[in-house]
Motif scaffolding. Structure first.
Motif, short mmCIF file in Angstrom:
data_model
loop_
_atom_site.label_atom_id
_atom_site.label_comp_id
_atom_site.label_asym_id
_atom_site.label_seq_id
_atom_site.Cartn_x
_atom_site.Cartn_y
_atom_site.Cartn_z
N LEU A 96 18.35 21.95 -25.69
CA LEU A 96 16.83 21.56 -25.15
C LEU A 96 17.06 19.84 -25.45
O LEU A 96 16.95 19.37 -26.35
N ALA A 97 17.03 19.43 -24.23
CA ALA A 97 17.16 17.68 -24.26
C ALA A 97 15.98 17.35 -24.77
O ALA A 97 14.74 17.81 -24.98
N PRO A 98 16.01 16.06 -25.75
CA PRO A 98 15.00 15.41 -26.30
C PRO A 98 13.82 15.11 -25.36
O PRO A 98 14.11 14.89 -24.13
N GLN A 99 12.62 15.11 -26.01
CA GLN A 99 11.30 15.19 -24.80
C GLN A 99 11.02 13.85 -24.42
O GLN A 99 10.64 13.38 -23.48
N GLU A 100 11.23 12.67 -25.56
CA GLU A 100 10.77 11.37 -25.48
C GLU A 100 12.00 10.40 -24.72
O GLU A 100 11.62 9.73 -24.02
N SER A 101 13.16 10.73 -25.19
CA SER A 101 14.47 9.87 -24.72
C SER A 101 15.00 10.57 -23.52
O SER A 101 15.90 11.46 -23.51
N SER A 102 14.52 10.23 -22.23
CA SER A 102 14.86 11.17 -21.00
C SER A 102 16.15 11.23 -20.56
O SER A 102 16.65 11.88 -19.75
N PHE A 103 16.83 9.81 -20.91
CA PHE A 103 18.36 9.52 -20.35
C PHE A 103 19.45 9.57 -21.56
O PHE A 103 20.33 10.25 -21.59
N LEU A 104 19.03 8.46 -22.31
CA LEU A 104 19.83 8.19 -23.50
C LEU A 104 20.12 9.42 -24.49
O LEU A 104 21.28 9.64 -24.63
#
Length: 294
Positions: free
Chosen positions: A154-162
């Motif tokens: 589950l990718a971070p919600q706030e850091s969309s790319f890094l």
């Protein structure tokens, strides 16, 4: 000269090395930090999640069996391809996170550098977490790391790319395959990353990227019997608790969500979190009447 029509980009999922639309046919509007419409992103269903797991499982043998050196070359190739599309990602990250161009550029540059960093670790991590163990007996006792298998991320919600790169790269660097649920409010950089991966020698199915409602997709991944581990980086406290309960059913490895500064030195924790240790005993044998061991 007549004015040209705008050519809007159609964003699609990235599953099994291909770019399908959501099985459900649904989309949702993605807006920038000021509420301006940017694009329609696929709204993934549970069926999409299951298809992504099938693709990831199919790719596990070849990716885990590749040499560490080869995996490092492929991760470095991702960095090369991203460098060539840097301006596109700077614009997408700036829109997604409401950043100035200079701050977005810093995020993209850090993400590219992170691919290079993990590329360098692929053939070194075994020396850090494995080795020969001293035992009292005529045996070799060797511990070696092996990938866990299919990892739901589950990718971070706030850091969309890094943040996205920081959770994908370590998992695949050590030989796992991944099913990634992109940031719900800012999925476009993740979906564009799929286009880069498709042209970077990454075998189909090694990375699968879904967009949509995290709370809708994640439970089916947490409960899926063919998913071996889950990274809860992008889950809030309530969802995280629900997913940990679901993951316990088949004893998944769980990396719990925690506050992370994605720009800081990532260390090796996210690589070792999805490694298993295989220990092998082998008799040393003996030579001659004196019984000297080898």
């Amino acid at each position: 000269m007549s004015e040209r029509l705008s050519v809007f980009k159609t964003y699609k999922l990235f599953v099994g090395g291909k770019f399908p639309r959501s099985e459900s046919g649904r989309v949702y509007e993605v807006t920038d930090s000021k509420g301006k419409w940017l694009a329609n992103a696929p709204l993934s269903s549970r069926k999409d999640a299951r298809d992504a797991v099938v693709a990831a499982r199919k790719a596990t043998g070849g990716w885990a069996g590749a040499t560490a050196y080869n995996r490092g070359q492929i991760l470095y190739r991702v960095a090369e391809m991203l460098e060539g599309r840097r301006d596109q990602f700077v614009a997408e990250v700036a829109d997604a996170e409401g950043l100035s161009k200079s701050k977005a550029a810093a995020q993209v540059d850090a993400a590219i550098d992170r691919w290079v960093w993990y590329a360098g670790w692929t053939d070194k991590i075994a020396q850090i977490v494995g080795g020969a163990n001293p035992v009292a007996g005529p045996y070799f006792n060797l511990s070696t790391p092996e990938p866990t298998g299919v990892v739901a991320v589950l990718a971070p919600q706030e850091s969309s790319f890094l943040g996205l790169v920081s959770v994908i790269a370590p998992a695949i660097a050590v030989g796992n395959t991944v099913v990634v649920v992109a940031s719900e409010k800012a999925p476009l950089p993740a979906l564009s990353l799929g286009e880069v991966l498709a042209t970077s020698d990454v075998p189909g199915g090694v990375v699968n990227i879904l967009s949509g409602r995290t709370a809708e997709i994640a439970p089916s991944l947490a409960a899926h019997q063919d998913v071996n581990a889950i990274d809860l980086a992008g889950a809030d406290a309530e969802l995280s608790k629900e997913l940990q309960i679901a993951a316990a059913d088949n004893l998944k490895r769980v990396l719990r969500a925690q506050a992370v500064d994605w720009s800081a030195d990532p260390g090796t924790d996210r690589m070792t979190a999805f490694l298993e240790t295989k220990t092998v005993w082998h008799p040393t044998g003996s030579l001659g009447a004196g019984g000297s061991a080898y």
